[in-house]
Design an enzyme around this catalytic site. Sequence first.
Site, PDB file in Angstrom:
ATOM      1  N   ASP A  45      49.696 -31.174  -4.296  1.00 52.44           N
ATOM      2  CA  ASP A  45      49.602 -32.531  -4.841  1.00 52.44           C
ATOM      3  C   ASP A  45      50.025 -32.607  -6.314  1.00 52.44           C
ATOM      4  O   ASP A  45      49.626 -31.780  -7.135  1.00 52.44           O
ATOM      5  CB  ASP A  45      48.154 -33.020  -4.687  1.00 52.44           C
ATOM      6  N   THR A  81      48.763 -40.688  -3.872  1.00 59.22           N
ATOM      7  CA  THR A  81      48.579 -39.626  -2.881  1.00 59.22           C
ATOM      8  C   THR A  81      48.546 -40.108  -1.427  1.00 59.22           C
ATOM      9  O   THR A  81      49.268 -39.577  -0.585  1.00 59.22           O
ATOM     10  CB  THR A  81      47.270 -38.875  -3.194  1.00 59.22           C
ATOM     11  N   ASP A 202      47.559 -31.596  -9.117  1.00 59.73           N
ATOM     12  CA  ASP A 202      47.269 -33.000  -9.424  1.00 59.73           C
ATOM     13  C   ASP A 202      45.968 -33.169 -10.214  1.00 59.73           C
ATOM     14  O   ASP A 202      45.941 -33.869 -11.232  1.00 59.73           O
ATOM     15  CB  ASP A 202      47.186 -33.797  -8.114  1.00 59.73           C
ATOM     16  N   HIS A 206      45.653 -34.884 -13.981  1.00 57.94           N
ATOM     17  CA  HIS A 206      44.879 -36.070 -14.378  1.00 57.94           C
ATOM     18  C   HIS A 206      43.997 -35.753 -15.579  1.00 57.94           C
ATOM     19  O   HIS A 206      43.877 -36.541 -16.507  1.00 57.94           O
ATOM     20  CB  HIS A 206      43.962 -36.512 -13.225  1.00 57.94           C
ATOM     21  N   ASP A 249      53.773 -34.835  -3.290  1.00 59.41           N
ATOM     22  CA  ASP A 249      53.776 -36.281  -3.030  1.00 59.41           C
ATOM     23  C   ASP A 249      54.286 -37.150  -4.181  1.00 59.41           C
ATOM     24  O   ASP A 249      54.671 -38.291  -3.966  1.00 59.41           O
ATOM     25  CB  ASP A 249      52.373 -36.743  -2.613  1.00 59.41           C
ATOM     26  N   HIS A 250      54.256 -36.650  -5.408  1.00 57.47           N
ATOM     27  CA  HIS A 250      54.669 -37.427  -6.589  1.00 57.47           C
ATOM     28  C   HIS A 250      54.558 -36.529  -7.808  1.00 57.47           C
ATOM     29  O   HIS A 250      54.044 -35.403  -7.708  1.00 57.47           O
ATOM     30  CB  HIS A 250      53.773 -38.665  -6.777  1.00 57.47           C
ATOM     31  N   HIS A 352      49.695 -41.188 -12.175  1.00 59.00           N
ATOM     32  CA  HIS A 352      50.942 -41.472 -11.433  1.00 59.00           C
ATOM     33  C   HIS A 352      50.703 -42.744 -10.659  1.00 59.00           C
ATOM     34  O   HIS A 352      49.571 -43.219 -10.588  1.00 59.00           O
ATOM     35  CB  HIS A 352      51.265 -40.293 -10.501  1.00 59.00           C
TER      36      HIS A 352
END
Length: 413
Positions: A45, A81, A202, A206, A249-250, A352
């Site tokens: 992620d 996500t 991920d 954050h 995913d990003h 994101h």
Amino acid sequence: MNLFSQKIKLLFILMATLLVFTATRCENGDQDPKEDVYVIMLSMDGFRWDYAERVPTPNLDYIAENGVIAEYLLPGFPTKTFPNHYTMATGLYPDNHGIVNNNFYCEELDMTYRLGDRDAVENEAFYGGEPIWVTAEKQNMTAASYFWVGSEAPVKGIQPTYWKRYDHNFPYENRIDTVIYWLELPIEKRPRLITFYFNEPDSQGHHTGPDSPEVNEKVKYVDSLVGDLMEKISRLPIADQINLIVTSDHGMAKISTEKYVDLTDYVQRDWFEKIHGGNPMFTLRPKQGMKDSVYNLLKGVNHIYTWKTDEIPERLNYGKNPRTLDMIVLADSTWSIGWGEPSERFYSGGTHGWDNAKKDMHTIFYAIGPAFKETHVHPPFEVVDLYPLITHLLNLDPAETDGKLERTIDMLK
Ligand code: AMP
Ligand code: ZN
Ligand code: ZN
């Protein structure tokens, strides 16, 4: 016996042999086990497209050198996500599969979906389209999923044969061991498709922002997990039949309380019947009769885009699903939006969700295995293209999707 009857006898023997041969193949699931192809798709992620360029990632480098790397992978909008993992699974844009954000309101069901709400996440009524494990299971192919979004609900009445209820803190090493255990099962129980999820880098992104040394450490760590997975795969008797895709995913971008738009400077929170989503994008339903006034107040504000759902730019493929409500407000890249004074806790570090055209939102694609070319650098393609690629690899009849096999076919041998 004359020549003719001898010929008939021979033909008979030949047909009988063929019948026995076909029956044996059918017992093995219609396929010689040596010909079986396996696909593991691992999503790490929030792995931004350029993370692997910043720190040593010997295992991802190994895949790039001996397999395929894409210049980048383009996520769907919003770059969050749940919409994207379910897009990877179905080959559909969020508007078309219905998981339009990490949280949203569905009028038809009069229910709200939230990623932290187990009842919602496990309720099949929210999920449209056909996840790839459903495609596989429908065609008698065993599938497994370790924490992939959507795999915890019986979509179209079907779940992967093996699946796990999400447990954020479950150790990655143990997840890998289970995947290997699945691949060691006897052929009739062994999954041919495994979708597999890590929530890092991920969570770290954050917390400390994409440019932090902590993210660099996490990138090295998840790379070492990829190495662990590959090393364990290499010891399996079916190692040379396994195709491994490592993707995400990003991306991730830095946020701060300085680059923040307080929406309550322009509108009041109680003018809305529904507010869903989260920084940097909200889906909104103003109270009756207030749609135009709210829209006019937000429309000219600097650093944000306000669109009624029928005027969202076409390239975002968003706004036709009723779950996107009446309008959306989206911050410009690296800007944040919220309701009231920004807290340090929520508006520092990274996030994101922005426009998928923004470079920071782009992510990775690596692949290695018998189907993939070696040392192949592939032009960018979209997350919707993963479904057609994998159904092609597994020789499955694909469902209708928004993806295109033409965009990935050149990476295959
Ligand atoms: P995002 O807010 O878009 O960064 O979401 C990332 C978070 O989604 C992860 O940190 C996980 O906590 C959560 N997540 C991912 N997969 C699942 C799942 N299958 N069920 C519940 N939560 C999940
Ligand atoms: Zn994510
Ligand atoms: Zn995230």
